[in-house]
Design an enzyme around this catalytic site. Structure first.
Site, short mmCIF file in Angstrom:
data_model
loop_
_atom_site.label_atom_id
_atom_site.label_comp_id
_atom_site.label_asym_id
_atom_site.label_seq_id
_atom_site.Cartn_x
_atom_site.Cartn_y
_atom_site.Cartn_z
CG HIS A 19 40.04 35.36 20.75
ND1 HIS A 19 39.57 35.19 19.48
CD2 HIS A 19 39.81 36.66 21.06
CE1 HIS A 19 39.05 36.32 19.04
NE2 HIS A 19 39.20 37.24 19.98
CG HIS A 22 43.03 36.99 17.42
ND1 HIS A 22 42.83 36.98 18.77
CD2 HIS A 22 42.60 38.20 16.99
CE1 HIS A 22 42.31 38.13 19.15
NE2 HIS A 22 42.15 38.89 18.08
CB CYS A 127 32.81 54.19 19.40
SG CYS A 127 32.89 52.49 20.05
CB CYS A 130 34.71 51.88 16.53
SG CYS A 130 33.18 50.97 16.64
CB CYS A 144 28.97 51.90 19.58
SG CYS A 144 29.87 50.80 18.46
CG HIS A 147 32.43 48.26 20.61
ND1 HIS A 147 32.63 48.86 19.39
CD2 HIS A 147 33.40 47.34 20.76
CE1 HIS A 147 33.71 48.32 18.83
NE2 HIS A 147 34.19 47.41 19.64
CE LYS A 296 30.60 40.32 19.90
NZ LYS A 296 30.43 41.37 19.01
CE LYS A 299 40.44 39.71 28.70
NZ LYS A 299 41.18 40.94 28.84
O1 ME8 Z 1 40.52 44.82 14.25
N1 ME8 Z 1 35.55 35.14 14.69
O2 ME8 Z 1 42.28 43.87 15.38
P1 ME8 Z 1 41.55 42.74 16.23
C1 ME8 Z 1 36.35 35.19 13.63
N2 ME8 Z 1 43.84 45.86 14.69
N3 ME8 Z 1 37.42 36.00 13.53
C2 ME8 Z 1 37.68 36.80 14.57
C3 ME8 Z 1 36.88 36.80 15.73
C4 ME8 Z 1 35.76 35.90 15.77
N4 ME8 Z 1 34.94 35.80 16.82
N5 ME8 Z 1 37.38 37.71 16.60
C5 ME8 Z 1 38.49 38.24 16.00
C6 ME8 Z 1 41.70 44.78 14.56
N6 ME8 Z 1 38.68 37.69 14.78
C7 ME8 Z 1 42.67 45.76 13.93
C8 ME8 Z 1 42.96 45.30 12.51
S1 ME8 Z 1 44.20 45.50 10.17
C9 ME8 Z 1 45.01 46.65 9.34
C10 ME8 Z 1 43.89 46.17 11.75
C11 ME8 Z 1 39.79 37.98 13.85
O3 ME8 Z 1 42.57 42.22 17.19
C12 ME8 Z 1 39.27 38.45 12.52
O4 ME8 Z 1 40.27 38.30 11.57
O5 ME8 Z 1 40.27 43.24 16.78
C13 ME8 Z 1 39.02 39.92 12.79
O6 ME8 Z 1 38.87 40.67 11.61
C14 ME8 Z 1 40.26 40.27 13.54
O7 ME8 Z 1 40.51 39.09 14.37
C15 ME8 Z 1 40.14 41.50 14.41
O8 ME8 Z 1 41.30 41.58 15.18
#
Ligand code: ME8
Length: 642
Positions: A19, A22, A127, A130, A144, A147, A296, A299
């Site tokens: 999304h 990312h 959690c 997390c 949490c 969440h 926020k 989904k």
């Molecule tokens: O946490 N605004 O993966 P994840 C800005 N797998 N950036 C956002 C966002 C938002 N609303 N939502 C997501 C994980 N992101 C772990 C990471 S690393 C070794 C493991 C981006 O799929 C942002 O970069 O939940 C956030 O830190 C990341 O997606 C979390 O991705």
């Protein structure tokens, strides 16, 4: 070593489709890597997917898929998306790859042998969101804080990583390296967390509870904890410990994450590095969160923003520009499509696009499309130059890029564009062109404008590569200079005299927001109609709630600016209804007048394009279009349909 630039995104969980959030982080890292490359650095840009753990198993189960098939599918959505947003990573890592798994096991074994991993039993609040045990003091009203869910109390024997042993080292390291974590507020947040004693980290899950993970090298009955696995991607991707890339790029790394994963990156990761004898990373850069229309993104609220749809609607470069220009690094931002359109029109179509086409048009008309030579003597004498302003812009731009503050970098460029627009107006080349004696002055004014635009192209290349390349080509230069310039493209005076300038082609069309909205509305209706999942059973009583009647279409009109909508007047016997129907791609208005249709008459009225629609005309709809339902034998308006 200072010439190596290694930049990473988080590796994304494969429990949902990519999304806006990312896309933002990944575009940001693409921009940072391109900026470093343009400055002559050797770059390595890493992104990928995080594929183990409870969350992924849960998502696969919900989709009736095996974990492996599921992770292949979602990971593919990420890797396929990036090129479509002009994102070019050097490696896309997946934690299910063998070379990564090997490194995780190797580092776990090393830390275990050093005595920093021990076995103990534990009861804690787990959690799932997390994927970790949350401390009692972190809970808010037993829930949490991230969440809003109640963690499960779990008792089990597990392996623990002695994080507490390194707490003092980490505090000292953060204090001694003030920009280790930046912006500063996030370093302070980590330091404040470290004021309390650090608990050891549970790094295993028994296979009886979770099989989808990497087995511990010293106990095959357990898999490793997802964060221990995921964080190591940053070194496994470089071929730790002996790979050429590892030697070249580590530890000159810039990690980029959002604030949601500050703790694993600001605490677990440096301590894991210390325990494994890996030099600590250089910088952790933390950005804020994108909300959507101030709420926020989630989904369940149905407001998750699809980056590809935006890029397709407005252009990839415009989308990238908006994200980079809008978010102040470190702070939260609120996404709104209307704000994006406003920026595209103001900054891209007006300020930059108009300037570019005005200057090229004048150069075509007054200089026969050949770039003039620089006339330093006249510039000195008349003060007619943009050089000082350009140098200030480059300085501000480079400084902002150092700290990932791309909004500031772009602001410096747009301040300069504003100055160029005023330079055109004050010096009125069209007036100078009238008198032959003003020719040197005219050439100097246009030289400065063309050179200014060449420089702007070089500076916006990391954010808008296609636009920068188009501009450079139209300025008669080789676009390769943008990426391999070793910084030379940023020096004033690079426009070669005599370069053949092209006829200007519009860089950014203006977007008509009024026309976008109805189109989206129609698309929504269409896609809702076209998606055809099996629906849950309903009772006859439910069906009886539908007030379906035969209607006679007495009038049909196109709706201005709405490509897919028709405005119908439908007589249903007792009254006449106004109905907006998304069928104009399948019917001309005149084809419908006098036709009998079936109307859902008790549908709550809805405002579409400012018109209140009082019902819905039934139609069979698929990719071939809409076919309006009509009674097979004639029936008067108002006849019930059942
Ligand atoms: O946490 N605004 O993966 P994840 C800005 N797998 N950036 C956002 C966002 C938002 N609303 N939502 C997501 C994980 N992101 C772990 C990471 S690393 C070794 C493991 C981006 O799929 C942002 O970069 O939940 C956030 O830190 C990341 O997606 C979390 O991705």
């Amino acid at each position: 070593m200072s010439q190596a630039f290694y930049c990473t995104t988080p590796i994304y969980y494969v429990n949902a489709k990519p999304h806006l959030g990312h896309a933002y982080t990944t575009i940001l890292v693409d921009v940072a890597s391109r900026a470093a490359k343009a400055a002559g650095k050797e770059t390595f840009f890493l992104t990928g997917t995080d594929e183990h753990g409870d969350k992924v198993v849960e998502a696969a189960r919900k989709n009736n898929m095996e974990p492996k098939a599921y992770v292949d599918y979602i990971s593919g959505l990420f890797s396929d998306l990036w090129p479509r947003l002009s994102i070019k990573p050097d490696r896309f890592i997946r934690t299910t790859e063998d070379d990564h798994i090997k490194v995780v096991r190797q580092i776990l074994a090393k830390i275990y042998e050093a005595g920093d991993i021990y076995f103990a039993s534990y009861t804690g609040h787990y959690c799932l969101g997390c994927e970790r045990f949350v401390l009692e003091r972190e809970l808010v009203d037993g829930l949490c804080p991230d969440h809003g869910t109640k963690p499960e109390v779990i008792s089990e024997s597990n392996y623990f990583f002695r994080m507490s042993k390194y707490q003092t080292w980490l505090i000292d390291h953060i204090r001694a390296n003030p920009d280790f974590i930046r912006p500063k507020r996030y370093a302070n947040e980590v330091l404040s967390f470290l004021r309390e004693p650090l608990e050891d980290l549970c790094i295993s899950r028994p296979k009886s509870r979770l099989k989808w993970g990497i087995s511990l090298p010293f106990d095959e009955n357990f898999v490793t904890y997802v964060w221990f696995d995921a964080l190591l991607n940053y070194v496994s991707a470089l071929g730790y410990p002996d790979g050429a890339n590892y030697k070249k790029f580590w530890p000159a790394v810039q990690h980029v994450v959002a604030k949601d994963i500050l703790k694993p990156h600001g605490i677990y990761w440096p301590i894991m590095q210390k325990a494994a004898g890996i030099a600590p990373y250089q910088h952790l850069n933390v950005h804020g969160y994108w909300n959507v229309d101030k709420t926020k993104m989630s989904k369940s609220l149905g407001n998750v923003v699809d980056p590809l749809a935006l890029a397709e609607r407005y252009g990839v470069d415009a989308f990238r520009y908006f994200l980079m220009r809008e978010m102040v690094f470190g702070l939260d931002s609120s996404f709104s499509e209307q704000a994006m359109v406003a920026r595209i029109n103001a900054d891209l179509a007006n300020d930059l696009g108009n300037l570019f086409s005005r200057v090229l048009t004048m150069a075509g008309k007054f200089l026969a499309s050949a770039a003039p030579a620089r006339n330093s003597a006249l510039e000195k004498e008349s003060g007619l130059t943009l050089e000082n302003a350009a140098n200030t812009m480059v300085e501000q731009y480079l400084e902002a890029c150092q700290s990932f503050a791309f909004a500031n970098a772009l602001k410096a460029v747009w301040d300069f564009i504003g100055l160029m627009n005023r330079f055109v107006d004050t010096n009125a080349p069209w007036v100078l062109a009238k008198d032959q004696k003003d020719k040197p002055k005219l050439e100097t004014v246009l030289y400065n404008l063309l050179e200014g635009l060449r420089l702007v192209a070089a500076l916006i290349w990391p954010v808008m590569p296609d636009t920068a390349e188009k501009m450079t080509v139209q300025l008669g230069m080789d676009p390769r200079m943008l990426s391999v310039g070793k910084g030379a493209a940023l020096a004033w005076g690079g426009l070669p005299a005599g370069a053949t300038l092209a006829e200007p082609q519009a860089l950014f069309p203006r977007v008509d927001w009024e026309a976008i909205e109805p189109e989206k509305e129609a698309k929504k209706m269409e896609s809702a109609e076209q998606k055809n999942p099996a629906k849950e059973q309903i009772s006859f009583d439910d069906f009886k709630k539908l007030d379906l009647r035969v209607g006679l279409v007495t009038d049909a009109q196109a709706i201005p600016k709405a490509k897919k909508l028709l405005l119908l007047t439908v007589d249903i016997g007792s009254e006449t209804r106004t109905v907006v129907a998304g069928i104009s791609l399948s019917y001309k208005p005149e084809e419908l007048v006098g036709k009998k249709v079936v109307l859902l008459a008790n549908l709550a009225p809805a405002k579409i394009m400012g018109i209140t629609s009082q019902g819905m005309v039934l139609a069979a709809v698929d990719e071939d279009g809409a076919r309006v339902l009509t009674p097979q034998k004639d029936a008067p308006p108002g006849t019930p349909v059942q």
